[in-house]
Design a protein around this motif. Structure first.
Motif, PDB file in Angstrom:
ATOM      1  N   ALA A   1       0.825  -1.197   0.000  1.00  0.00           N
ATOM      2  CA  ALA A   1       0.000   0.000   0.000  1.00  0.00           C
ATOM      3  C   ALA A   1       0.862   1.251   0.000  1.00  0.00           C
ATOM      4  O   ALA A   1       0.593   2.211  -0.715  1.00  0.00           O
ATOM      5  N   ALA A   2       1.939   1.226   0.782  1.00  0.00           N
ATOM      6  CA  ALA A   2       2.828   2.393   0.824  1.00  0.00           C
ATOM      7  C   ALA A   2       3.462   2.645  -0.521  1.00  0.00           C
ATOM      8  O   ALA A   2       3.582   3.781  -0.969  1.00  0.00           O
ATOM      9  N   SER A   3       3.883   1.578  -1.207  1.00  0.00           N
ATOM     10  CA  SER A   3       4.518   1.766  -2.508  1.00  0.00           C
ATOM     11  C   SER A   3       3.549   2.338  -3.517  1.00  0.00           C
ATOM     12  O   SER A   3       3.931   3.116  -4.393  1.00  0.00           O
ATOM     13  N   LEU A   4       2.276   1.976  -3.401  1.00  0.00           N
ATOM     14  CA  LEU A   4       1.291   2.531  -4.324  1.00  0.00           C
ATOM     15  C   LEU A   4       1.079   4.014  -4.047  1.00  0.00           C
ATOM     16  O   LEU A   4       0.981   4.825  -4.973  1.00  0.00           O
ATOM     17  N   VAL A   5       1.036   4.373  -2.769  1.00  0.00           N
ATOM     18  CA  VAL A   5       0.865   5.778  -2.422  1.00  0.00           C
ATOM     19  C   VAL A   5       2.031   6.603  -2.950  1.00  0.00           C
ATOM     20  O   VAL A   5       1.881   7.720  -3.437  1.00  0.00           O
ATOM     21  N   LEU A   6       3.248   6.012  -2.902  1.00  0.00           N
ATOM     22  CA  LEU A   6       4.427   6.732  -3.337  1.00  0.00           C
ATOM     23  C   LEU A   6       4.645   6.655  -4.841  1.00  0.00           C
ATOM     24  O   LEU A   6       5.635   7.170  -5.346  1.00  0.00           O
ATOM     25  N   GLY A   7       3.735   5.981  -5.543  1.00  0.00           N
ATOM     26  CA  GLY A   7       3.797   6.015  -6.995  1.00  0.00           C
ATOM     27  C   GLY A   7       4.476   4.832  -7.625  1.00  0.00           C
ATOM     28  O   GLY A   7       4.894   4.917  -8.776  1.00  0.00           O
ATOM     29  N   ALA A   8       4.646   3.723  -6.903  1.00  0.00           N
ATOM     30  CA  ALA A   8       5.266   2.559  -7.517  1.00  0.00           C
ATOM     31  C   ALA A   8       4.348   1.964  -8.565  1.00  0.00           C
ATOM     32  O   ALA A   8       3.154   2.205  -8.586  1.00  0.00           O
ATOM     33  N   LEU A   9       4.935   1.123  -9.425  1.00  0.00           N
ATOM     34  CA  LEU A   9       4.118   0.384 -10.365  1.00  0.00           C
ATOM     35  C   LEU A   9       3.210  -0.561  -9.614  1.00  0.00           C
ATOM     36  O   LEU A   9       3.528  -1.036  -8.529  1.00  0.00           O
TER      37      LEU A   9
ATOM     38  N   ARG B   1       8.526   6.731  -8.576  1.00  0.00           N
ATOM     39  CA  ARG B   1       8.316   7.473  -9.815  1.00  0.00           C
ATOM     40  C   ARG B   1       9.627   8.004 -10.379  1.00  0.00           C
ATOM     41  O   ARG B   1       9.789   8.155 -11.584  1.00  0.00           O
ATOM     42  N   ASP B   2      10.580   8.286  -9.508  1.00  0.00           N
ATOM     43  CA  ASP B   2      11.835   8.901  -9.910  1.00  0.00           C
ATOM     44  C   ASP B   2      12.989   8.145  -9.268  1.00  0.00           C
ATOM     45  O   ASP B   2      12.826   7.549  -8.190  1.00  0.00           O
TER      46      ASP B   2
END
Length: 668
Positions: A27-35, A414-415
């Protein structure tokens, strides 16, 4: 779309020994923009995923995704098995394992079990992984198992069509929880192909093929009503009954399945498609039935809701009654159109050559550190292992030994600045090599979307040995794409195991910064479409050196910096393009550096090459070709590559070697 729990089922709770760390990290990775998991697992060049979970998703969907999810052997070591003894050993081990099945494994005695214990992933490598003449068996209490991309076949005993004398299923499970059965082919077994028995919960069965059999897929054998199961994108062909039969399931969600070529033996009752039995609540959506008798039916005590399916040449019962349940109260999903199901399922169900060839390890969801994930990779690794690193700052050193080739390190932010691997060791505390934040000794390693840093503070220390490497490589065929290297002196070292061994490194779309010799070593190194920042040390005369190559004398290809841009915050005419490094005074280290089609800032000196440790730069192989910008010039102190030689000083020439390596043509 990612499937996170939206509803807790009655009586559910945490499993012993499991936590919600994986779900929280995801969930955290999705919030931070992960694939999304589907995007991250999709093979390069594969067609776009269909359905919300994707054809090759690394994460389970449906009921197996709920109540903490199903992660299989995540967090354990990766092993490759090629024989029965190894499969028996690792499948039954107490600790978690990702077990890659390479080739065909013959199980003896005929029809015997391979016991699978909790926290296991068993996956075929490509489309050739097989288990022949035997069964995968999950005993009561087993939890968190993924079985993918296998063919399990041929334990059928001639004359036992009804399976009354043998119980040689392909997979049998009793009172288990959190199991994902995906992209397998089950055929010609004794008794059932897949038996989900007793009070098994949180099960997903997706993209499998059930063929050449009587009793394909049974669920139940219990008076309790506990099982929750998702069944999607499966192909039932040449089977007679149990496609599936679901007895006393609390919730059975069937969608986008394809039933075709049913065995036609004239049996008026026990030849059928889907059966909602006992107190089952079943929902069928957008499936496709062709030449099927009794395509879907329900007991009077059961409930069955059907919507959106297509029926072609079907006969017999088409039962629909009761409200059943709404699957969307439990998880998200997207239906494929029923008309597309035959083509979609016949193509993408069963073992896939793109699966099992890239094992995905997640940091920190599955492994607490990058080094722990590297350590999980087997020595002599012969298949790609991708280590997906969630956004964050990882203050630790990482070493990839020569015994662990074929790795991909991939930041999921994302970056590239979202995911940083950093340490602060100078050479004074362990030598130049010991200072490196990351060392790559293995061949065939790729890093993408990451930042590597050594943030040792030179100004705060007075040391003899201020070199502080962010990265050192000695392996061959190393790729850095969309990466950053941060440091001061000796930021990036691309080397080889010894002087007369050629290693190759390719960087593109990257960023490198430093001051003294911050791109150095003897590896053949191409830097393309990148930014190089020459940092000021506060001097008005000499702020440093971009390169310090130590190319072997018989290697015509050292450093190529092409189609890139050098920037600097140093005063004008205070930075060198490079100097020749002769490690330990080695006379056979004859530097070769070419700046080609690259913009140079005013900080570059008008005489940009200089001597080092008594060795003249004029004896090295330093050239420029079509450099431009305020720091570019053509003078006697700036050797230019002759135009006639430019055709043999390309990216391809530098990297090809004996094996034709061409990473520059592989656009990810």
């Amino acid at each position: 779309m990612t499937h996170l729990r939206s509803k807790r089922l009655p009586g559910s709770g945490p499993r012993p020994g499991r936590t919600l760390v994986a779900v929280v990290a995801l969930a955290a990775s999705l919030v931070l923009g992960a694939l999304t998991p589907a995007e991250a697992a999709e093979p390069e060049g594969a067609p776009a995923a269909s359905g919300s979970h994707g054809k090759w998703s690394a994460e389970p969907h449906g009921f197996a995704s709920l109540d903490g999810g199903t992660t299989g052997g995540a967090g354990g070591k990766v092993v490759t098995v090629t024989d029965r003894a190894a499969l028996l050993k690792y499948a039954a081990a107490e600790e978690p394992y990702v077990i890659r099945v390479a080739g065909s494994i013959d199980v003896e005695p005929f029809g015997s079990d391979i016991t699978v214990t909790s926290n296991k992933t068993i996956i075929g490598v490509g489309d050739t992984g097989e288990i022949v003449h035997g069964e995968l068996h999950l005993n009561p209490g087993t939890s968190n198992v993924i079985i993918r991309n296998l063919t399990i076949r041929d334990s059928y005993v001639e004359g036992d069509w009804d399976g009354k004398t043998t119980d040689f299923d392909a997979i049998q499970m009793d009172s288990v929880d959190h199991v994902w059965i995906d992209h397998n082919r089950f055929t010609h077994m004794g008794d059932g192909l897949l038996d989900v028995r007793k009070d098994s919960q949180y099960i997903t069965v997706s993209y499998n093929q059930f063929t050449q059999h009587n009793k394909a897929f049974g669920i139940g054998w219990t008076a309790d009503v506990k099982t929750q199961i998702t069944i999607d994108h499966n192909w039932f062909s040449g089977t007679k009954q149990r496609n599936p039969s679901a007895d006393n399931c609390a919730y059975a969600h069937l969608y986008n399945n394809y039933l075709s070529a049913q065995v036609a033996d004239g049996d008026p009752v026990w030849t059928y498609g889907n059966w909602s039995r006992g107190k089952t609540k079943m929902v069928i959506e957008n499936s496709y039935y062709k030449d099927v008798q009794h395509p879907y039916q329900a007991d009077a005590t059961a409930e069955l809701v059907e919507r959106g399916s297509i029926l072609r040449n079907t006969t017999g019962r088409h039962d629909e009654w009761g409200a059943a349940f709404d699957p969307r109260e439990f998880y998200d999903y997207r239906l494929d159109p029923a008309a597309a199901v035959p083509a979609l399922v016949t193509r993408f169900s069963g073992p896939q050559r793109n699966l099992g060839t890239d094992t995905v390890l997640n940091v920190p969801a599955d492994y607490p550190t990058v080094q722990a994930a590297v350590d999980a990779v087997p020595d002599g690794n012969d298949g790609t292992v991708t280590i997906r690193i969630a956004p964050g700052t990882y203050r630790a050193k990482v070493f990839i030994p020569a015994t662990k080739p074929n790795l991909v390190l991939r930041g999921t932010g994302r970056d590239r600045s979202d995911t940083v691997i950093v340490h602060d060791t100078p050479a004074a505390y362990g030598g130049s090599t010991g200072s490196a934040t990351v060392r790559i000794a293995a061949n065939d390693v790729t890093a993408r979307n990451l930042t590597f840093s050594n943030d040792f503070d030179e100004a705060a220390h007075e040391l003899n040995g201020e070199q502080a490497l962010a990265m050192k490589t000695t392996g061959d065929r190393i790729v850095f794409e969309d990466t950053a290297f941060l440091g001061n002196q000796d930021t990036l070292m691309t080397d080889s195991p010894k002087l007369d061994v050629i290693s190759r490194v390719y960087l593109r779309d990257s960023y490198i910064e430093g001051d003294v010799d911050f791109i150095y070593g003897r590896a053949t190194t191409v830097i393309e479409h990148s930014v190089i920042k020459a940092l000021s040390r506060g001097s008005t005369t000499n702020n440093g050196y971009i390169t310090a190559a130590s190319t072997w004398k018989d290697n015509p290809y050292g450093f190529l910096i092409t189609k890139s841009k050098v920037v600097s915050d140093a005063p004008a005419a205070t930075f060198h393009l490079g100097r020749p490094w002769h490690p330990g005074g080695e006379p056979n280290a004859i530097a070769q550096v070419l700046f080609r089609d690259t913009e140079l800032p005013a900080a570059i000196k008008s005489s940009p090459w200089t001597d080092m440790s008594g060795f003249s730069w004029k004896d090295a192989r330093f050239t420029e070709y079509r450099t431009y910008g305020p720091g570019a010039a053509v003078t006697a102190d700036r050797p230019q590559l002759p135009a006639a030689d430019a055709a043999t000083r390309t990216v391809a020439d530098y990297l090809a070697g004996q094996d034709g390596w061409a990473p520059h043509t592989d656009r990810r």
